[in-house]
Design a protein around this motif. Structure first.
Motif, PDB file in Angstrom:
ATOM      1  N   VAL A  17       0.832  -1.204   0.000  1.00 40.91           N
ATOM      2  CA  VAL A  17       0.000   0.000   0.000  1.00 40.91           C
ATOM      3  C   VAL A  17       0.865   1.252   0.000  1.00 40.91           C
ATOM      4  CG1 VAL A  17      -1.632   1.365   1.359  1.00 40.91           C
ATOM      5  CG2 VAL A  17      -1.994  -1.089   1.087  1.00 40.91           C
ATOM      6  N   LYS A  62      -3.541  -3.022  -9.902  1.00 44.94           N
ATOM      7  CA  LYS A  62      -2.839  -3.111  -8.617  1.00 44.94           C
ATOM      8  C   LYS A  62      -3.828  -3.221  -7.462  1.00 44.94           C
ATOM      9  CE  LYS A  62       1.349  -0.608 -10.031  1.00 44.94           C
ATOM     10  NZ  LYS A  62       2.333  -1.627  -9.627  1.00 44.94           N
ATOM     11  N   LEU A  63      -4.960  -2.531  -7.578  1.00 43.21           N
ATOM     12  CA  LEU A  63      -5.975  -2.598  -6.523  1.00 43.21           C
ATOM     13  C   LEU A  63      -6.669  -3.961  -6.504  1.00 43.21           C
ATOM     14  CD1 LEU A  63      -7.546   0.963  -6.832  1.00 43.21           C
ATOM     15  CD2 LEU A  63      -6.104   0.105  -4.979  1.00 43.21           C
ATOM     16  N   ILE A  73     -11.928  -3.316   0.666  1.00 47.78           N
ATOM     17  CA  ILE A  73     -11.982  -2.577  -0.601  1.00 47.78           C
ATOM     18  C   ILE A  73     -12.569  -3.425  -1.730  1.00 47.78           C
ATOM     19  CG2 ILE A  73     -10.031  -1.114   0.034  1.00 47.78           C
ATOM     20  CD1 ILE A  73      -8.317  -2.756  -1.942  1.00 47.78           C
ATOM     21  N   VAL A  77     -13.420  -1.871  -5.445  1.00 46.49           N
ATOM     22  CA  VAL A  77     -12.586  -2.309  -6.567  1.00 46.49           C
ATOM     23  C   VAL A  77     -13.417  -3.016  -7.633  1.00 46.49           C
ATOM     24  CG1 VAL A  77     -10.683  -3.837  -7.224  1.00 46.49           C
ATOM     25  CG2 VAL A  77     -10.500  -2.437  -5.160  1.00 46.49           C
ATOM     26  N   VAL A  95     -11.231   5.805  -8.131  1.00 46.46           N
ATOM     27  CA  VAL A  95      -9.979   5.107  -7.836  1.00 46.46           C
ATOM     28  C   VAL A  95      -9.158   5.924  -6.839  1.00 46.46           C
ATOM     29  CG1 VAL A  95      -7.777   4.335  -8.817  1.00 46.46           C
ATOM     30  CG2 VAL A  95      -9.909   3.877 -10.038  1.00 46.46           C
ATOM     31  N   ILE A  98     -10.300   5.432  -3.328  1.00 43.64           N
ATOM     32  CA  ILE A  98      -9.817   4.187  -2.730  1.00 43.64           C
ATOM     33  C   ILE A  98      -8.405   4.392  -2.181  1.00 43.64           C
ATOM     34  CG2 ILE A  98      -9.243   1.771  -3.151  1.00 43.64           C
ATOM     35  CD1 ILE A  98     -11.362   1.741  -5.352  1.00 43.64           C
ATOM     36  N   LEU A  99      -7.566   5.084  -2.945  1.00 47.01           N
ATOM     37  CA  LEU A  99      -6.195   5.354  -2.500  1.00 47.01           C
ATOM     38  C   LEU A  99      -6.187   6.245  -1.265  1.00 47.01           C
ATOM     39  CD1 LEU A  99      -4.505   5.935  -5.980  1.00 47.01           C
ATOM     40  CD2 LEU A  99      -4.321   3.910  -4.522  1.00 47.01           C
ATOM     41  N   LEU A 102      -6.920   4.054   1.600  1.00 47.43           N
ATOM     42  CA  LEU A 102      -5.770   3.226   1.946  1.00 47.43           C
ATOM     43  C   LEU A 102      -4.716   4.023   2.704  1.00 47.43           C
ATOM     44  CD1 LEU A 102      -5.376   1.159  -1.347  1.00 47.43           C
ATOM     45  CD2 LEU A 102      -6.225   0.340   0.857  1.00 47.43           C
TER      46      LEU A 102
END
Length: 278
Positions: A17, A62-63, A73, A77, A95, A98-99, A102
């Protein structure tokens, strides 16, 4: 009550991450409490503004890899992965969210603990006609072995369901398949379930269809699933206890829930943050 001390499985995932955030230049981004926006309307629209397709596909890829060990997630995703062929700025913003989530949870992961049993059980749910683009439903399930979360899935159904009961019933069929796979695996290891495996569902109509041997007109379009589920039910391999929606853990795999419900569900799933102060 917190579970007894177990084994954290998040050290490598935490580094993954942090590397992902560094690669995207988001180590200093503003964090957020949930990976998806409530009541989002993500879809494919004629007036959408396109974004960098290759970058979008690389990030989502990558996710997807990370979601194999991060059930928190999984739903977010699964949504953004539906637009790999034609991503827009709105999809890229999803997206990015989501980052940002994280960023505040880099060390979050599953904690496996000893509960003194090897029972197999699951939770299944479906969000009827949740897709804004094609009105298909999203179904999801969690499965537990010995009180620990071992598998999960969030996926849009392949066909449009004509009722919430149908959507839930198709989701039940997917959950039964996963439980059967776990049953075979555990038997090979010498730990086969000695009693019917519980698959918790919050839809009474879907449970009634599973138990009713009469073929109604309203269930003909799910006849294959109905016969498959009834066969396993009659063989006492699975059972379908009803569970109230407020205790339905699989909700987080089918829709965006409130922040409090989201974090409460993660706690019940056995997710812990190894970087959190003790």
């Amino acid at each position: 009550m917190d579970p007894p001390p177990g084994i954290p499985v998040t050290s490598k995932e935490g580094m993954y991450v942090l590397d992902l955030l560094a690669e995207t230049g988001m180590l200093d981004c503003k964090p957020i409490d949930t990976p998806s926006e409530q009541n989002h309307k993500l879809g494919l629209y004629p007036d959408q503004v396109p974004t960098d397709k290759k970058r979008y596909q690389r990030l989502v890829g990558k996710l997807i890899y990370l979601a194999h060990t991060r059930p928190d997630i999984a739903y977010a995703v699964s949504v953004v992965s539906q637009f790999m062929h034609a991503p827009s700025e709105d999809h890229m913003a999803a997206v990015t969210r989501i980052l940002r989530y994280l960023k505040v949870t880099p060390g979050k992961g599953l904690m496996f603990s000893k509960y003194g049993h090897t029972d197999v059980e699951g939770y299944t749910d479906a969000d009827w006609a949740g897709s804004a683009t094609d009105r298909r439903s999203t179904s999801g399930y969690f499965t537990f072995v010995g009180g620990n979360l071992v598998t999960w899935r969030s996926k849009k159904q392949k066909v449009v369901s004509r009722s919430s009961a149908e959507a839930e019933y198709r989701g039940m069929a997917h959950g039964v398949c996963e439980l059967l796979w776990l049953r075979r695996l555990l038997r090979d290891l010498g730990f086969g379930p000695k009693k019917p495996m519980d698959l918790y569902c919050d839809n009474k109509a879907a449970i009634a269809i599973a138990h009713n041997p009469v073929q109604h007109d309203r269930t003909k379009h799910v006849e294959v699933d109905r016969n498959f589920i009834k066969e396993k039910l009659d063989a006492e391999i699975v059972s379908f206890p009803f569970i109230s929606y407020e205790y339905q853990l699989a909700d987080v795999l089918t829709k965006v829930v409130s922040t409090s419900i989201f974090h409460n569900s993660l706690d019940k799933l056995g997710m812990r943050d190894i970087f959190a102060p003790t």
